[in-house]
Design an enzyme around this catalytic site. Structure first.
Site, short mmCIF file in Angstrom:
data_model
loop_
_atom_site.label_atom_id
_atom_site.label_comp_id
_atom_site.label_asym_id
_atom_site.label_seq_id
_atom_site.Cartn_x
_atom_site.Cartn_y
_atom_site.Cartn_z
CD GLN B 120 39.77 31.68 33.99
OE1 GLN B 120 40.88 31.16 34.02
NE2 GLN B 120 39.61 32.99 33.86
CB SER B 123 46.81 29.60 33.14
OG SER B 123 46.47 30.92 32.81
CD GLU B 238 40.41 38.22 33.99
OE1 GLU B 238 40.72 37.90 32.82
OE2 GLU B 238 41.06 37.89 34.98
CD GLU B 373 57.35 41.45 29.55
OE1 GLU B 373 56.33 41.04 30.15
OE2 GLU B 373 58.38 41.80 30.16
#
Lengths: 380, 404
Positions: B120, B123, B238, B373
């Site tokens: 995949q 990013s 996922e 975060e």
């Protein structure tokens, strides 16, 4: 480690249990307003007698007392639901002291006759028990503050017991005392000659505690609990109370999370709701995470207590008390920070939760004490 | 609720009938793996929730656990699920939801039989938490798209035949609107897969460089500009793939901490360390109970916030515990057993790493799969209903948004 077997847990509530929760929530939301809580807290009565009567009439006080003794015959899961809701509003009633601590010790340690004599009135709320088992220093280890001496037709109690929850307003005291032959448990009329009860100036004013002095207090033989080994009965009461406190703490934590979140949504500074700032949002997200795990720990312990799995309870009870105490304290402290200035005022209710959190963290053993018990159970 | 409705009874019967048929015709102990997995696919037992003919039976996904249990019990293997985790775990659902019929017929079966490994590629160095800011470009040239750019953190990239790829096809619209999703042949000219060495000295992941790589338009998944929606389908799968089993009590990082404690010499077993160890044990167990509770609630169809908190809690706790374990090891914590071997580990194995490696590896826990975060923003906004941050890039064309 003998305790690694995965416990069989079901967290889900039955439909009846869900109804119980919403019924209690609705009642307490209406009755325990901030104004009423403060009235009781600052008044002389020591507990909300009107609410107590109402809870008793609804069968909530006698919930776990067997049916043949006038109770509802439910298990601890039902009790834990009530406790969570009581903790959610800081209800000023002697539930922990009478229903959990006192009644569990009598139910475990009393003979059938003794149970039949005491528990029906506990169920109706007319008897309110308080457990006097600590010395004036409140030490968990070491002997109680009271000594019992054998006399011809009974016993004489001498000494002073500290940190007796709801001790001043109780009708009857369950007293742990040292004798020449070890620990014994006694039922004592709180108005008996020689009993002197003094309110402690407590941090959490919604939950009174007393110092109870005994000078030459005579107790009949019939009032020495004879149903089980006294130490085991005392331990059962304390273990139930530890789980009960964790459930209360979960209720208080959830309420704190909801109130602080609502405030963060509404309060505007710098032209934005403060909850849109990550510094505030992330603090609340962390509170949510901790609150969810605290709920898991407390609910698990309540279920284990309900099914009386002793070995697992030695893990689940201290785990719940250690974890929920820390989570509650952190949450209420953080809530004051999120509320800002108003959270520091007497007028705002957050300090009541903050004080309850600290006080219950220290009640019946602090987190470190319970982690140590857990370590012993795990062989760590 | 928990009681079986007629529909569930019917589903159970269909699933069990298929399992019986499969195990009778293809006894797993005597059937070569790819042949068995192919037959499993043909019997609709690869991913039961997907439609018939595409490896499923169109029933609730909860039956899959029963299928796999029966197969393992009969001596079969489900290792294809871990060895092709991105394909089976994430790609299949995406292709079923958004792929063309030709793509479904071409890709799903060999994916399941482990004949074709998938990776995949979402990013990028410049698009981590802000995935929709990605810059790898695809430009239409006749019936092909020409792709240029760089992807990163690509698991199994070096073994993969096919990749799931999100690209920017329109830089002149706001970031989410200009993306398009492709399947790319990893053996194409211009695809360069390089190991990405991480702080453990190993390369679990890859960097993938694209230089004028041609992708035929019939390998596009979804419409042009619909890439964000398709990518979200992949990422939702996922979550399903990861949210599997709950570890037994005391397992994982805390087990290594307890083991290190037990190996500690008596004089070094001070009460402060014991209390800290138990503090971690308590939190690990409270978290584990929460995942059990979440699983139960999900099964009952009443999921609550407890289902969303585990990733965040686990990441921070895992870092803390693995660090504490190193402290318990004392001087031995200054060593790195085996040294930094610049190798590719078998990421699909369940072998427990050394405490030293676990310590280093755990640093990624609060970054991968959503930084802590970002997770806190999600919990704050989606669970608690707090307002979002002001977004400066929301309505700007991607081209005009500042990038580092």
């Amino acid at each position: 480690m003998s305790t690694t077997a995965p416990p069989t847990v079901t967290f889900a509530l039955t439909e009846e249990q869900q109804l119980l929760r919403s019924m209690v929530r609705e009642l307490l939301t209406e009755r325990v307003t901030s104004a009423r809580l403060r009235e009781v807290m600052l008044g002389d009565e020591g507990y909300d007698a009107v609410l107590w009567r109402e809870l008793a009439d609804l069968g909530l006080v006698g919930l776990a007392i067997p049916e043949h003794l006038g109770g509802g015959g439910s298990g601890f899961v039902e009790v834990s639901i009530v406790l969570e809701e009581l903790g959610r509003v800081l209800a000023p009633v002697p539930y922990l002291s009478s229903v959990v601590l006192g009644a569990t010790v009598v139910a475990t340690g009393g003979s059938e006759d003794q149970q039949a004599r005491v528990l029906p009135d506990v169920a109706t709320g007319s008897t309110r028990l308080a457990l006097a088992h600590l010395d004036t220093a409140g030490r968990l280890t070491g002997p109680p503050g009271i000594r019992a001496s054998r006399v011809a037709d009974g016993w004489v109690l001498e000494g002073e017991a500290g940190y007796v929850v709801d001790g001043r307003t109780a009708t009857d005291l369950v007293v742990a005392a040292t004798t020449d032959d070890g620990l014994e448990l006694f039922l004592v009329d709180a108005e008996a000659d020689g009993v002197e009860r003094t309110d402690v100036e407590v941090l959490d004013a919604t939950r009174p505690m007393a110092t109870v002095g005994f000078s030459g207090v005579r107790v009949d033989d019939a009032n020495r609990l004879t149903g089980a080994e006294p130490m085991a009965a005392l331990h059962a009461g304390l273990q139930a109370a530890v789980v009960a406190i964790a459930c209360e703490q979960v209720g208080g934590t959830q309420r704190t999370l909801e109130d602080a979140t609502a405030y963060a949504r509404d309060r505007v500074q710098f032209g934005r709701a403060i909850g849109s700032f990550q510094a505030v949002k992330h603090r609340l997200a962390e509170m949510l995470v901790a609150a969810e795990s605290a709920r898991s720990a407390a609910h698990h312990a309540a279920r284990v207590l309900a099914t009386d799995e002793r070995q697992e309870l030695a893990v689940a009870a201290p785990l719940a008390k250690a974890y929920c105490s820390e989570v509650y304290e952190q949450a209420t402290g953080d809530a004051i920070q999120i509320f800002g200035g108003i959270g520091f005022t007497w007028e705002h209710d957050t300090h009541l939760y903050f004080k309850r959190a600290k006080s219950t963290k220290l009640l019946l053993g602090d987190p470190k004490h319970h982690r140590s018990l857990l370590g012993d159970a795990l062989g760590i | 609720m928990a009681s079986d409705t007629t529909a569930t009874t019917d589903q159970r019967a269909r699933v069990e009938e298929s399992i019986d048929a499969l195990l009778t015709a293809f006894p797993p102990a005597r059937t070569p793996e790819p042949e068995f997995w192919g037959a499993q696919f043909d019997h609709g037992l690869a991913w039961v929730q997907h439609p018939e003919g595409l490896g499923g039976l169109d029933v609730s996904p909860r039956w899959q656990a029963e299928v796999d249990r029966r197969i393992v019990e009969a001596g079969g293997s489900t290792r294809n699920r871990t060895q092709n985790v991105l394909g089976i775990g994430m790609g299949a659902g995406t292709i079923v939801a958004h792929g063309t019929e030709e793509q479904q017929q071409r890709f799903l079966r060999p994916m399941f039989t482990l004949e074709e490994i998938w990776c995949q590629m979402f990013s990028e160095p410049g698009a981590g938490s802000d995935l929709a800011a990605l810059a790898t470009s695809a430009k239409l040239d006749g019936d092909h798209w020409i792709v240029n750019g760089q992807k990163v953190w690509t698991t199994l990239g070096h073994l993969a035949k096919w990749g799931m790829l999100v690209t920017r096809t329109d830089p002149d619209v706001p970031k989410h609107a200009g993306l398009t999703y492709f399947i790319v042949d990893m053996e194409s000219d211009g695809v360069d897969v390089r190991p990405l060495y991480q702080i453990t000295g190993e390369a679990e992941f890859n960097e993938v460089y694209f230089t004028d790589v041609a992708i035929p338009d019939d390998l596009r998944v979804g419409d042009v500009g619909q890439g964000w929606t398709v990518a979200m389908t992949t990422l939702m799968n996922e979550r399903v793939a990861i949210g599997g089993n709950v570890q037994p009590r005391g397992a994982g990082a805390i087990a290594q901490a307890v083991e290190a404690w037990e190996r500690t010499d008596a004089p070094d077993r001070d009460p402060a360390k014991r209390d800290q160890l138990l503090r971690y044990w308590v939190e690990a167990e409270a978290m584990r109970l929460t995942t059990l509770r979440a699983k139960e609630a999900a099964k009952q169809g009443t999921p609550g916030p407890e289902g969303s908190t585990a990733k965040l809690q686990w990441a921070d706790l895992n870092k803390a515990i693995t660090s504490f374990t190193m402290d318990l090891l004392g001087p031995e914590g200054m060593t790195y057993p085996g040294g930094y071997a610049f190798t590719r580990p078998d990421v699909t194995s369940n072998r427990t790493p050394s405490p030293h490696k676990a310590f280093l590896r755990s640093r990624a826990n609060s970054i991968e799969g959503g930084t802590s975060e970002v997770m806190k923003n999600i919990l704050g906004e989606r669970v608690l209903g707090l307002p979002g941050e002001p977004r400066v890039d929301k309505n700007l064309p991607w081209r005009e948004v500042p990038r580092s």
